[in-house]
Motif scaffolding. Structure first.
Motif, PDB file in Angstrom:
ATOM      1  N   VAL A 308      11.807 -13.467  -0.080  1.00 16.40           N
ATOM      2  CA  VAL A 308      11.956 -13.583   1.368  1.00 16.40           C
ATOM      3  C   VAL A 308      11.118 -14.747   1.885  1.00 16.40           C
ATOM      4  O   VAL A 308       9.948 -14.880   1.549  1.00 16.40           O
ATOM      5  N   ALA A 309      11.721 -15.590   2.681  1.00 14.24           N
ATOM      6  CA  ALA A 309      10.981 -16.718   3.275  1.00 14.24           C
ATOM      7  C   ALA A 309      10.181 -16.181   4.456  1.00 14.24           C
ATOM      8  O   ALA A 309      10.606 -16.218   5.604  1.00 14.24           O
ATOM      9  N   ARG A 310       8.993 -15.672   4.166  1.00 15.56           N
ATOM     10  CA  ARG A 310       8.281 -14.896   5.162  1.00 15.56           C
ATOM     11  C   ARG A 310       7.788 -15.735   6.329  1.00 15.56           C
ATOM     12  O   ARG A 310       7.617 -15.235   7.433  1.00 15.56           O
ATOM     13  N   ASP A 311       7.549 -17.010   6.081  1.00 15.18           N
ATOM     14  CA  ASP A 311       7.019 -17.827   7.166  1.00 15.18           C
ATOM     15  C   ASP A 311       8.079 -18.132   8.215  1.00 15.18           C
ATOM     16  O   ASP A 311       7.749 -18.490   9.350  1.00 15.18           O
ATOM     17  N   VAL A 312       9.368 -17.996   7.855  1.00  9.45           N
ATOM     18  CA  VAL A 312      10.423 -18.287   8.830  1.00  9.45           C
ATOM     19  C   VAL A 312      11.267 -17.050   9.146  1.00  9.45           C
ATOM     20  O   VAL A 312      12.186 -17.119   9.942  1.00  9.45           O
ATOM     21  N   ALA A 313      10.945 -15.917   8.507  1.00  9.33           N
ATOM     22  CA  ALA A 313      11.731 -14.701   8.737  1.00  9.33           C
ATOM     23  C   ALA A 313      11.487 -14.187  10.154  1.00  9.33           C
ATOM     24  O   ALA A 313      10.386 -14.303  10.687  1.00  9.33           O
ATOM     25  N   PRO A 314      12.528 -13.633  10.789  1.00  8.33           N
ATOM     26  CA  PRO A 314      12.335 -13.081  12.141  1.00  8.33           C
ATOM     27  C   PRO A 314      11.440 -11.849  12.080  1.00  8.33           C
ATOM     28  O   PRO A 314      11.425 -11.134  11.077  1.00  8.33           O
ATOM     29  N   ALA A 504      -2.137   0.251 -10.339  1.00 11.50           N
ATOM     30  CA  ALA A 504      -1.460  -0.987 -10.707  1.00 11.50           C
ATOM     31  C   ALA A 504       0.051  -0.787 -10.754  1.00 11.50           C
ATOM     32  O   ALA A 504       0.818  -1.627 -10.260  1.00 11.50           O
ATOM     33  N   GLN A 505       0.500   0.344 -11.322  1.00 11.17           N
ATOM     34  CA  GLN A 505       1.934   0.623 -11.382  1.00 11.17           C
ATOM     35  C   GLN A 505       2.534   0.749  -9.982  1.00 11.17           C
ATOM     36  O   GLN A 505       3.608   0.213  -9.698  1.00 11.17           O
ATOM     37  N   VAL A 506       1.817   1.465  -9.084  1.00 12.61           N
ATOM     38  CA  VAL A 506       2.347   1.690  -7.739  1.00 12.61           C
ATOM     39  C   VAL A 506       2.349   0.397  -6.933  1.00 12.61           C
ATOM     40  O   VAL A 506       3.318   0.099  -6.214  1.00 12.61           O
ATOM     41  N   LEU A 507       1.292  -0.404  -7.044  1.00  8.58           N
ATOM     42  CA  LEU A 507       1.258  -1.675  -6.320  1.00  8.58           C
ATOM     43  C   LEU A 507       2.363  -2.601  -6.809  1.00  8.58           C
ATOM     44  O   LEU A 507       3.035  -3.270  -6.013  1.00  8.58           O
ATOM     45  N   ASN A 508       2.548  -2.645  -8.132  1.00 10.78           N
ATOM     46  CA  ASN A 508       3.649  -3.442  -8.670  1.00 10.78           C
ATOM     47  C   ASN A 508       4.994  -2.902  -8.186  1.00 10.78           C
ATOM     48  O   ASN A 508       5.913  -3.672  -7.871  1.00 10.78           O
ATOM     49  N   LEU A 509       5.113  -1.559  -8.120  1.00  7.62           N
ATOM     50  CA  LEU A 509       6.345  -0.935  -7.638  1.00  7.62           C
ATOM     51  C   LEU A 509       6.604  -1.320  -6.179  1.00  7.62           C
ATOM     52  O   LEU A 509       7.728  -1.677  -5.807  1.00  7.62           O
ATOM     53  N   LEU A 510       5.575  -1.237  -5.328  1.00  7.17           N
ATOM     54  CA  LEU A 510       5.733  -1.592  -3.920  1.00  7.17           C
ATOM     55  C   LEU A 510       6.165  -3.046  -3.767  1.00  7.17           C
ATOM     56  O   LEU A 510       7.019  -3.372  -2.934  1.00  7.17           O
ATOM     57  N   LYS A 511       5.589  -3.925  -4.585  1.00  2.64           N
ATOM     58  CA  LYS A 511       5.980  -5.339  -4.523  1.00  2.64           C
ATOM     59  C   LYS A 511       7.413  -5.534  -5.011  1.00  2.64           C
ATOM     60  O   LYS A 511       8.180  -6.308  -4.423  1.00  2.64           O
ATOM     61  N   ALA A 512       7.766  -4.824  -6.097  1.00  4.06           N
ATOM     62  CA  ALA A 512       9.126  -4.953  -6.628  1.00  4.06           C
ATOM     63  C   ALA A 512      10.153  -4.427  -5.624  1.00  4.06           C
ATOM     64  O   ALA A 512      11.212  -5.039  -5.416  1.00  4.06           O
ATOM     65  N   LEU A 513       9.849  -3.282  -4.989  1.00  8.00           N
ATOM     66  CA  LEU A 513      10.754  -2.730  -3.977  1.00  8.00           C
ATOM     67  C   LEU A 513      10.882  -3.681  -2.792  1.00  8.00           C
ATOM     68  O   LEU A 513      11.966  -3.849  -2.222  1.00  8.00           O
ATOM     69  N   GLN A 514       9.784  -4.312  -2.436  1.00  8.67           N
ATOM     70  CA  GLN A 514       9.829  -5.261  -1.324  1.00  8.67           C
ATOM     71  C   GLN A 514      10.722  -6.449  -1.652  1.00  8.67           C
ATOM     72  O   GLN A 514      11.536  -6.889  -0.824  1.00  8.67           O
ATOM     73  N   ALA A 515      10.591  -6.964  -2.879  1.00  7.94           N
ATOM     74  CA  ALA A 515      11.417  -8.095  -3.285  1.00  7.94           C
ATOM     75  C   ALA A 515      12.890  -7.702  -3.418  1.00  7.94           C
ATOM     76  O   ALA A 515      13.786  -8.461  -3.048  1.00  7.94           O
TER      77      ALA A 515
END
Length: 586
Positions: A308-314, A504-515
């Motif tokens: 996600v292009a976060r700097d330009v995302a609405p 570590a697993q949950v943080l990686n999971l949250l990042k993966a779900l976000q992506a």
């Protein structure tokens, strides 16, 4: 002669799914004035081991066998309940992991803190109250005397934990068992508590068993460390020796997967990157160390950020001048003549697909801000706009369709789980409410997949919340929030109760779900290392206001406010140079 000797302690639970060997033959000792750090993943048996020492394991379903537990000439295993009652709270005290369920909701704070002194006849009531005020102020509760008549629900999670610490310390015990005592605390108060525990050990020769998943805290505090895995101690020794030259692959994995302020990883390594476990025919296992995979570590370091292009995302969420004030009612008629300004003019935006980290001391208004966004607490003033829709004037019926899109992972997992529902029921209930899943079988299959996503086994579907450890309950809360496939999640200390391997697993999971799904997070935490790893932008709160806000890397590299610098300086250091300096071996 050691103050405490434990030899071959075994605690087994007989459940509907068979015998659970929660503690499977551990041995250790504790000298006067010594601090032992007990670390390991959630469910490894740390808390059960210490509960067994005090006779706090319910029997049945639990059973303590083949144990030799000697404390200063007393046999804790063979002793009767009367002996244990005389020792508990006076000579051996325990800080429990879950303050909300450990504190009595019907008793004021002062009555609970002074109770050990009065039960053991160590002080008069007046003396006990004065000691309570002094100790509550020591553990970081401002205006302690004015808060004595408050009830537990009137405190934040971190402040409730401080009350638990004060209650355990008030009798100046010879052994203090501290079960995750700083998990819910911000780094500045954590530093005060660690200093207080060190002083207790050095001044009066008290011994401390410090249960934690935070290896930074172990490095900061402990003299020796014991690493537990699946009911057994796999490694123990002086803390410097274990950190400098860990022998067991599990210990190596724990040390590697903890996020630090200087961590180079975009995706955290996990314990599975360091060891391989093979089940044997007799139900045991063989653990083999994996060779260091430099290509894998390079992949973790160079992994691309979310697409996600976060700097330009609405912006998905816009908050303007948000205020939440609570009336303070005093006197016979409980009239209101003052207000607590929990949130006092907060403004921010979160772009779609981005993460805003919200940090600050316990009681600064972080949790209140998160709950106000979802209208779980009614704002006093200000505007909240979600995906172009104003929320501040919506009633409960108007908010219901948005609940599927906006979810929260609460700070206190035990208090937010219904004790009468099984795991299957609590995961499928929100699916039923929001019309997800074609039928019961489809919803059950989705629930199984959610459990596996957060690192729990499908066989847990029939269990109830009280049958899980604190970290496992937190994973259930994360799975429940994900059940309705939301767009925006308030993560309120959602990994604070997790050991570093699962964290570590949950943080990686949250990042993966976000992506993968374009999720947007408000990530509330007192752990600045975790926030730096997760957040695109960080807002620092103090006394209900945002005092500094900047992109994550910039804020950590060059903080502008003294308060932000103080927070960063208080983060426990787990590097070898700092550890050697603490032990005078530089």
């Amino acid at each position: 002669m050691p103050l405490l000797e434990v030899d071959n302690l075994q605690t087994h639970f007989h459940t509907r799914d068979g015998v659970v060997r929660a503690v499977d033959g551990i041995s250790f000792h504790l000298e006067r004035g010594e601090i032992l750090g007990l670390v390991g993943e959630s469910g490894s048996g740390k808390s059960v081991s210490c509960a067994s020492l005090l006779g706090l394991v319910p029997q049945p379903p639990g059973r303590i066998t083949a144990a030799r537990m000697h404390f200063d000439g007393h046999d804790l295993h063979a002793g009767d309940e009367a002996i244990l009652r005389r020792l508990r709270g006076r000579r051996i005290a325990m800080i429990f992991q879950d303050p909300m369920t450990s504190l009595n909701p019907h008793m004021t704070i002062v009555e609970q803190v002074i109770e050990p002194l009065l039960i053991h006849k160590l002080a008069t009531r007046g003396e006990a109250v004065n000691q309570a005020v002094a100790l509550l102020e020591k553990v970081g509760i401002r205006d302690a005397r004015a808060r004595l008549d408050s009830y537990p629900h009137e405190f934040s999670g971190g402040m409730r934990q401080r009350v638990m610490i004060a209650m355990a310390l008030i009798t100046r015990p010879e052994i203090l068992i501290a079960d995750e005592p700083t998990t819910a605390l911000d780094v500045t108060v954590q530093a005060q508590i660690l200093k207080l525990l060190r002083a207790l050990a050095h001044e009066v020769g008290a011994a401390v068993i410090f249960i934690t998943h935070d290896l930074g805290v172990v490095a900061e505090l402990a003299d020796r460390v014991a690493v537990m895995r699946r009911g057994r101690i796999v490694e123990q020794g002086p803390v410097l020796a274990v950190f400098e030259n860990p022998q067991h692959p599990y210990t190596k994995g724990l040390l590697a997967c903890r996020p630090r302020l200087d961590t180079p990883y975009r995706i955290l390594p996990t314990v599975a990157d360091f060891m391989e476990v093979t089940a044997t025919a007799d139900g045991g296992e063989v653990v083999r160390e994996k060779p260091v995979d430099t290509a894998r570590l390079r992949e973790l370091t160079l992994a691309a950020p979310a697409s996600v292009a976060r700097d330009v995302a609405p912006p998905l969420l816009e908050v303007r001048d948000l205020k939440v004030h609570f009336a303070v009612r005093r006197g016979w008629f409980r009239t209101s003549n003052d207000y607590v300004k929990a949130v006092d003019g907060v403004s921010f935006t979160i772009p779609r697909g981005a993460t805003l980290g919200l940090v600050g001391e316990s009681g600064c208004g972080k949790t209140t801000t998160g709950r106000a966004l979802l209208k779980l607490i009614e704002p006093t003033a200000g505007s909240i706009t979600f995906d172009g829709r104003a929320l501040e004037h919506l009633d409960a019926a108007g908010m219901l369709p948005l609940r599927k899109r906006m979810q929260i992972v609460f700070q206190d997992p035990y208090a937010s789980l219904n004790p009468r529902l099984t795991v299957e029921q609590m995961l499928t209930e929100p699916m039923v409410v929001h019309g997800l899943g074609a039928d019961a079988a489809a919803r059950r299959a989705r629930a199984v997949a959610l459990l596996e996503e957060v690192g729990l086994e499908p066989r847990f579907m029939r269990r109830y919340p009280h049958e899980f450890s604190g970290g496992q309950r937190q994973r259930l809360c994360i799975a429940r929030a994900l059940a309705v496939e939301p767009e925006f999640i308030v993560c309120d200390e959602c990994v604070s109760a997790l050991d570093v391997s699962v964290q570590a697993q949950v943080l990686n999971l949250l990042k993966a779900l976000q992506a993968r799904r374009g999720l947007t997070y408000l990530f509330i935490s007192h752990d600045l290392s975790v926030v730096k790893f997760m957040a695109d932008e960080v807002a620092v709160m103090q006394a209900g206001r945002i005092v500094e806000r900047a992109p994550a890397q910039e804020l950590y590299r060059a903080p502008k406010m003294d308060y932000t610098r103080a927070l960063l300086d208080a983060v426990p250091k787990a590097d070898l140079q700092t550890l050697r300096a603490r032990q005078g071996k530089v």
